[in-house]
Scaffold this motif. Structure first.
Motif, PDB file in Angstrom:
ATOM      1  N   PHE A  58      48.582  77.769   2.805  1.00 46.37           N
ATOM      2  CA  PHE A  58      49.057  76.397   2.995  1.00 46.37           C
ATOM      3  C   PHE A  58      47.912  75.454   3.308  1.00 46.37           C
ATOM      4  O   PHE A  58      47.829  74.356   2.752  1.00 46.37           O
ATOM      5  N   LEU A  59      46.991  75.857   4.194  1.00 45.76           N
ATOM      6  CA  LEU A  59      45.917  74.977   4.615  1.00 45.76           C
ATOM      7  C   LEU A  59      44.887  74.736   3.529  1.00 45.76           C
ATOM      8  O   LEU A  59      44.065  73.831   3.644  1.00 45.76           O
ATOM      9  N   GLY A  68      44.902  62.031   1.272  1.00 43.54           N
ATOM     10  CA  GLY A  68      44.128  62.733   2.295  1.00 43.54           C
ATOM     11  C   GLY A  68      43.455  61.781   3.259  1.00 43.54           C
ATOM     12  O   GLY A  68      43.509  61.978   4.481  1.00 43.54           O
ATOM     13  N   MET A  69      42.834  60.722   2.733  1.00 38.45           N
ATOM     14  CA  MET A  69      42.163  59.757   3.598  1.00 38.45           C
ATOM     15  C   MET A  69      43.169  59.001   4.464  1.00 38.45           C
ATOM     16  O   MET A  69      42.901  58.683   5.620  1.00 38.45           O
ATOM     17  N   PHE A  70      44.353  58.726   3.906  1.00 41.06           N
ATOM     18  CA  PHE A  70      45.385  58.063   4.698  1.00 41.06           C
ATOM     19  C   PHE A  70      45.831  58.961   5.856  1.00 41.06           C
ATOM     20  O   PHE A  70      46.014  58.485   6.983  1.00 41.06           O
ATOM     21  N   MET A 122      41.009  66.436  -1.552  1.00 42.51           N
ATOM     22  CA  MET A 122      40.759  66.842  -0.175  1.00 42.51           C
ATOM     23  C   MET A 122      41.592  68.066   0.136  1.00 42.51           C
ATOM     24  O   MET A 122      42.749  68.167  -0.279  1.00 42.51           O
ATOM     25  N   ILE A 123      41.004  69.010   0.854  1.00 45.13           N
ATOM     26  CA  ILE A 123      41.715  70.199   1.291  1.00 45.13           C
ATOM     27  C   ILE A 123      42.585  69.843   2.494  1.00 45.13           C
ATOM     28  O   ILE A 123      42.141  69.173   3.429  1.00 45.13           O
ATOM     29  N   LEU A 124      43.832  70.300   2.484  1.00 47.93           N
ATOM     30  CA  LEU A 124      44.778  69.952   3.536  1.00 47.93           C
ATOM     31  C   LEU A 124      44.266  70.347   4.913  1.00 47.93           C
ATOM     32  O   LEU A 124      44.411  69.581   5.879  1.00 47.93           O
ATOM     33  N   GLY A 125      43.668  71.540   5.022  1.00 49.50           N
ATOM     34  CA  GLY A 125      43.168  71.982   6.322  1.00 49.50           C
ATOM     35  C   GLY A 125      42.135  71.033   6.904  1.00 49.50           C
ATOM     36  O   GLY A 125      42.164  70.722   8.098  1.00 49.50           O
ATOM     37  N   SER A 126      41.221  70.550   6.059  1.00 48.72           N
ATOM     38  CA  SER A 126      40.216  69.585   6.520  1.00 48.72           C
ATOM     39  C   SER A 126      40.869  68.276   6.924  1.00 48.72           C
ATOM     40  O   SER A 126      40.503  67.663   7.938  1.00 48.72           O
ATOM     41  N   ILE A 130      40.543  66.793  10.759  1.00 45.10           N
ATOM     42  CA  ILE A 130      39.932  65.496  11.043  1.00 45.10           C
ATOM     43  C   ILE A 130      40.968  64.539  11.611  1.00 45.10           C
ATOM     44  O   ILE A 130      40.701  63.802  12.569  1.00 45.10           O
ATOM     45  N   SER A 131      42.171  64.551  11.042  1.00 45.19           N
ATOM     46  CA  SER A 131      43.223  63.663  11.508  1.00 45.19           C
ATOM     47  C   SER A 131      43.575  63.929  12.973  1.00 45.19           C
ATOM     48  O   SER A 131      43.692  62.992  13.776  1.00 45.19           O
TER      49      SER A 131
END
Length: 267
Positions: A58-59, A68-70, A122-126, A130-131
């Motif tokens: 999943f990640l 991803g940036m949002f 963008m990878i979801l885990g990253s 970061i979020s």
């Protein structure tokens, strides 16, 4: 001497949070230099393992760059606005801290929606890492400032100098993001060597001004947490800018060797 510039630490738990936050950011910077990148922008698929199944992890799911940036900035932005409802009072410094934290992340959300051009993903885990880091920064920054209410003010008042530094940082960061957005039209996906502004002397002036912005926030806040966060962000972005310069050198034969990574003529 440092005690002249910061509030007394409210309690030992805050000291632990400060140390952990700084260590985490410093670790991310070292990881970037060692080749373990957070997977977004140019490095969004660098760490993909050939033996892993991204469909079953999943990640490791992939997001579009815009989404991803949002995801990176929206929760922290919401936290900033919520802080005005959670802590409606507190005086000038507290109002300034809530305001600059909110403005910082609101600007990033607006840039994501209306300024940036995107390629890759963008990878979801990253994105989640970061979020959550940005969200915790906003929440803890405001909460610690709330805890200092009623404490004796630092001997040296830096909040108005800090506001000026913050404005320089946020304006410089936006200007160089704008220049990056003008490098290619909406149909282009490739990277180009950035031009204009401080791009003639460093490849990541937007990171330099982001650091300046965080320094401004720390001067307004004047807590140990805010100062160590600014230092941690600087270490992380130093690592990120270092590998960004290496990436440009590897991709463009005509990349000017005199252009540094982050600090003009120095680094």
């Amino acid at each position: 001497m440092f005690q002249s510039f910061v509030y007394e630490e409210p309690n030992p738990i805050i000291t632990v949070i400060t140390v952990v936050t700084f260590s985490f950011l410093a670790y991310l910077g070292i990881s970037e230099i060692c080749g373990k990148h957070l997977q977004y922008s140019k490095f969004w698929n660098v760490n993909a393992s050939a033996g892993s199944s991204t469909s079953s992890n999943f990640l490791q799911g992939k997001l579009s760059s815009r989404i991803g940036m949002f995801v990176l900035y929206a929760p922290a932005c919401v936290m900033g606005f919520a802080s005005f409802l959670m802590y409606p009072d507190g005086g000038t410094r507290f109002m300034m801290v809530k305001s600059v934290v909110t403005v910082h992340f609101l600007k990033r959300v607006l840039e994501v929606l209306f300024v940036h051009k995107y390629s890759g993903g963008m990878i979801l885990g990253s994105a989640l890492l970061i979020s959550s880091s940005y969200f915790m920064f906003a929440a803890v920054m405001v909460y610690i400032q709330h805890l200092t209410l009623g404490y004796q003010e630092p001997e040296v008042d830096l909040k108005y100098i800090g506001l000026l530094i913050f404005l320089v940082g946020i304006c410089g960061n936006f200007y160089h993001h704008y220049l990056l957005s003008k490098l290619r039209d909406s149909k282009e996906k490739g990277y180009k060597i950035p031009r204009g502004g401080l791009f003639s002397v460093v490849i990541c002036p937007h990171y330099l001004f982001e650091i300046i912005g965080f320094v401004g926030i720390s001067f307004i806040s004047q807590t140990s947490f805010s100062f160590y966060c600014a230092l941690g962000v600087a270490l992380y972005l130093m690592g990120r800018s270092y590998v960004t310069r290496k990436w440009y050198l590897s991709k463009f034969e005509n990349f000017p060797k005199n252009v540094k990574a982050l600090i003009p003529f120095v680094f």
